[in-house]
Structures are given as structure tokens and as C-alpha cells.
Write a protein that holds these residues in place. Structure first.
Motif, PDB file in Angstrom:
ATOM      1  N   UNK A  44       8.538  48.042  45.456  1.00 46.48           N
ATOM      2  CA  UNK A  44       8.224  46.701  44.974  1.00 46.48           C
ATOM      3  C   UNK A  44       9.493  45.859  44.899  1.00 46.48           C
ATOM      4  N   UNK A  45       9.359  44.574  45.154  1.00 42.45           N
ATOM      5  CA  UNK A  45      10.498  43.677  44.993  1.00 42.45           C
ATOM      6  C   UNK A  45      10.932  43.640  43.536  1.00 42.45           C
ATOM      7  N   UNK A  46      12.226  43.611  43.325  1.00 44.28           N
ATOM      8  CA  UNK A  46      12.794  43.423  41.993  1.00 44.28           C
ATOM      9  C   UNK A  46      13.130  41.942  41.831  1.00 44.28           C
ATOM     10  N   UNK A  47      12.704  41.359  40.736  1.00 40.21           N
ATOM     11  CA  UNK A  47      12.990  39.952  40.449  1.00 40.21           C
ATOM     12  C   UNK A  47      13.901  39.877  39.234  1.00 40.21           C
ATOM     13  N   UNK A  48      14.985  39.149  39.382  1.00 41.53           N
ATOM     14  CA  UNK A  48      15.988  39.053  38.331  1.00 41.53           C
ATOM     15  C   UNK A  48      15.938  37.684  37.665  1.00 41.53           C
ATOM     16  N   UNK A  49      15.926  37.695  36.330  1.00 48.48           N
ATOM     17  CA  UNK A  49      16.030  36.452  35.572  1.00 48.48           C
ATOM     18  C   UNK A  49      17.430  35.876  35.738  1.00 48.48           C
ATOM     19  N   UNK A  50      17.599  34.571  35.506  1.00 48.46           N
ATOM     20  CA  UNK A  50      18.923  33.954  35.724  1.00 48.46           C
ATOM     21  C   UNK A  50      20.074  34.675  35.032  1.00 48.46           C
ATOM     22  N   UNK A  51      19.848  35.172  33.822  1.00 47.99           N
ATOM     23  CA  UNK A  51      20.935  35.827  33.093  1.00 47.99           C
ATOM     24  C   UNK A  51      21.327  37.164  33.693  1.00 47.99           C
ATOM     25  N   UNK A  52      20.457  37.744  34.510  1.00 48.59           N
ATOM     26  CA  UNK A  52      20.711  39.070  35.074  1.00 48.59           C
ATOM     27  C   UNK A  52      21.172  39.032  36.527  1.00 48.59           C
ATOM     28  N   UNK A  53      21.356  37.850  37.070  1.00 50.69           N
ATOM     29  CA  UNK A  53      21.637  37.735  38.498  1.00 50.69           C
ATOM     30  C   UNK A  53      23.124  37.883  38.806  1.00 50.69           C
ATOM     31  N   UNK A  54      23.447  38.517  39.936  1.00 47.04           N
ATOM     32  CA  UNK A  54      24.849  38.604  40.353  1.00 47.04           C
ATOM     33  C   UNK A  54      25.347  37.242  40.846  1.00 47.04           C
ATOM     34  N   UNK A  55      26.640  37.140  40.982  1.00 48.36           N
ATOM     35  CA  UNK A  55      27.204  35.914  41.540  1.00 48.36           C
ATOM     36  C   UNK A  55      26.664  35.697  42.947  1.00 48.36           C
ATOM     37  N   UNK A  56      26.262  34.464  43.241  1.00 47.41           N
ATOM     38  CA  UNK A  56      25.583  34.168  44.506  1.00 47.41           C
ATOM     39  C   UNK A  56      26.477  33.396  45.457  1.00 47.41           C
ATOM     40  N   UNK A  57      26.409  33.757  46.727  1.00 46.08           N
ATOM     41  CA  UNK A  57      27.038  32.949  47.768  1.00 46.08           C
ATOM     42  C   UNK A  57      26.049  31.948  48.353  1.00 46.08           C
ATOM     43  N   UNK A  58      24.753  32.181  48.121  1.00 47.13           N
ATOM     44  CA  UNK A  58      23.709  31.303  48.651  1.00 47.13           C
ATOM     45  C   UNK A  58      22.443  31.517  47.844  1.00 47.13           C
ATOM     46  N   UNK A  59      21.723  30.418  47.586  1.00 41.72           N
ATOM     47  CA  UNK A  59      20.404  30.470  46.969  1.00 41.72           C
ATOM     48  C   UNK A  59      19.432  29.707  47.857  1.00 41.72           C
ATOM     49  N   UNK A  60      18.272  30.299  48.065  1.00 40.55           N
ATOM     50  CA  UNK A  60      17.251  29.722  48.941  1.00 40.55           C
ATOM     51  C   UNK A  60      15.970  29.557  48.134  1.00 40.55           C
TER      52      UNK A  60
END
Length: 307
Positions: A44-60
Motif C-alpha cells: 500500500x502507498x504510504x502517505x506522510x503528513x506535512x510534519x513527517x515529510x522529508x526535505x523535498x526537491x520537488x512537489x507535484x
């Protein structure tokens, strides 16, 4: 074709094209995507809340599920999610490896399939098209990641999709053609397929590819359906057709082996490992089962899923 994912109905996820410029990408729940893989656990896909997200190089921006916005996040850390803990924990998984599990979960799996294929396709496009094709200047993502903007020349660049055809071919005795592409893993067999070239229809592409790869003439060409295939940027357009004869001559370059098989021979061929079939969740597998008349023996799990 037997299909728990109807292909002629609207998408489950509202892509919300009108909201792409206004959405706050940093405030959305995210699925993590990188190099054709997505963060998953137990299929299953894992969905991360904003506080749990790694540093992003791109968001889509992937769209809205009811009122909840979702993004695909490409992490800065190339090793994120790469460690295997041996107990089914969160980790980056190749999309091909997840197809069968998505398929088995019906509508819930179709939802994950939509999100994963979209995220993989768009992320791959960003990775391979960082510069303006007109002036060569680096471009910047805009409109929620669905456009790359070249500021110096004012040009907008959009994601590409390369259509490809795939065709289930039967001979006068209703045997099915299975072929082995030269670049596949050993014993992997599926239908003939190929990219659509400029200036031809899907149907003309079927005739050309089959003639080039197997020297067969076709009749009774019929459209079956389609499937997004972001490896890295295709949509597979499926057909079935009849060959005028069973005389196959492979090109020896793209196709190294091809044979017509009868329904009653398939279980034995799969069981003793002579052939490895396309995985569940692929349009190729649906085409096989449509011809076979029911569920096929499960593919052996001792090799890569590379069709």
C-alpha cells in the motif's frame, strides 16, 4: 477483459487542474516518489503528513481525494526509504513490483495505482527535462508541478506521454502468440508491442510493428483498452487481432523468440518455468486472461518484473 479497475469511468482522484496554481504544496499530505519508485508498506502507498515529510526537491500536486489535497514528493535524500527492515516496513518500491498487490485490492488498489502512476510519470519528466528545449536555460516547476517555465523565452513545457501499442495475436487455430523481447529477463514472454511513430494511427502502428518483428499479416483488429505505463512515460493502447497464418519469423533484434501456444498448454509451460508471464495489474496480463478465459497460473517469482 476481466478487470476490477474499470477504464471507462472517471478517475477516483480529482486532479483539480483549476487549483494547481493556488494550492499550498507544503501543507498537503504526500506520497514519496523517486527514480520510478514510491514509498509503500505491505503493498500500500504510504502517505506522510506535512510534519513527517522529508526535505523535498520537488512537489507535484496530484489532486484532491474528496477535500484532501495530495502531492507527490521527491526527497532531496536519494537514500530515503531504501533500507529494507525485513518485516514489511515503509520503503521505496518499484511500481512494477506493486502492480499485482494494487490489482488484488480492487477499488482501493485502483486509487493507489492512479496516484502512483501519476507521481512516477511526472517525477520522471521533471528529472529528464530540466532545461528549455528552445534556449537551453534551466526551467522552473510551476502550476503545481505540471509545467516547467522558461523565464527568458517565456515558454511553458508540459509533460509528455509516448503512446505505445500492444496486441494479442491469435492464429487460425486460436492459439496465442507469445514473444520474448531481447532485453527481457530469461523466459519472460508477452505480446508484441511497440511505440507509435509520428504520422501513423494506433492501428497502423500495430500492423507495422507486427510486420517488422514477426513478419505476420493481421486481420480483425479490435481495440481493447489502455493503461498508463510510466516506464518512463507511456500509455499502452491494447488491441487484439488474428494472424493470417502461423508462420512466424522474428527479426532477431528486438524479438529473439516467438511461439503460438494453445490454452491447454499454458499451465504446464508456466508450471515448469518454460515461460514467465506478465504480472497481474498489467494490461498484458488482462489480455492473456481474456484469451485464456479465466485466471492464469501465477507467474513465478524468481526474476525481475520487466515487461
Amino acid at each position: 477483459m476481466r478487470n476490477p479497475w474499470p477504464l471507462d469511468v472517471p478517475m477516483i482522484i480529482d486532479r483539480d487542474a483549476a487549483g494547481r496554481e493556488a494550492v499550498d504544496l507544503d501543507a498537503c499530505d504526500a506520497i514519496v516518489v523517486r527514480d520510478g519508485r514510491v514509498l509503500a508498506a505491505d503493498g500500500r502507498l504510504v502517505e506522510l503528513a506535512p510534519a513527517d515529510q522529508p526535505e523535498a526537491s520537488l512537489r507535484i500536486y496530484l489532486g484532491r481525494e474528496r477535500d484532501r489535497p495530495l502531492v507527490g514528493l521527491v526527497p532531496v535524500d536519494a537514500s530515503f526509504g531504501s533500507d529494507y527492515d525485513g518485516i514489511g516496513g515503509d520503503r521505496m518500491r518499484g511500481l512494477r513490483d506493486l502492480l499485482a498487490g494494487f490489482w488484488d485490492r480492487g477499488v482501493e488498489g485502483a486509487r493507489d495505482h492512479e496516484l502512483a502512476t501519476t507521481a512516477v510519470a511526472i517525477a520522471a519528466w521533471h528529472a529528464t527535462h530540466p532545461r528549455c528545449s528552445l534556449c537551453g536555460v534551466p526551467t522552473e516547476p510551476s502550476q503545481g508541478g505540471w509545467v516547467r517555465r522558461c523565464e527568458p523565452c517565456g515558454r511553458d513545457h508540459y509533460p509528455r506521454t509516448d503512446p505505445a501499442i500492444i496486441v494479442a495475436i491469435t492464429d487460425p487455430d486460436d492459439r496465442l502468440l507469445l514473444a520474448h523481447a531481447s532485453h527481457w529477463s530469461p523466459r519472460r514472454f508477452s505480446h508484441l508491442a511497440g511505440y507509435v511513430e509520428p504520422g501513423e494511427t494506433f492501428e497502423q502502428a500495430v500492423h507495422r510493428e507486427v510486420s517488422e518483428e514477426a513478419s505476420l499479416d493481421l486481420t480483425d483488429l479490435e481495440y481493447l483498452g489502455s493503461q498508463p505505463w510510466p516506464f518512463p512515460a507511456s500509455v499502452m493502447v491494447a488491441f487484439r487481432a488474428r494472424a493470417a497464418s502461423a508462420d512466424v519469423t522474428v527479426d532477431g533484434i528486438e524479438i529473439s523468440e516467438a511461439r503460438f501456444v494453445a490454452r491447454e498448454d499454458v499451465p504446464g509451460l508456466v508450471g515448469d518455468g518454460q515461460i514467465v508471464l506478465a504480472p497481474k495489474g498489467s494490461v498484458a496480463r488482462r489480455m492473456l486472461e481474456d484469451w485464456y478465459g479465466g485466471p492464469l497460473p501465477e507467474p513465478r517469482a524468481d526474476g525481475p518484473v520487466d515487461v
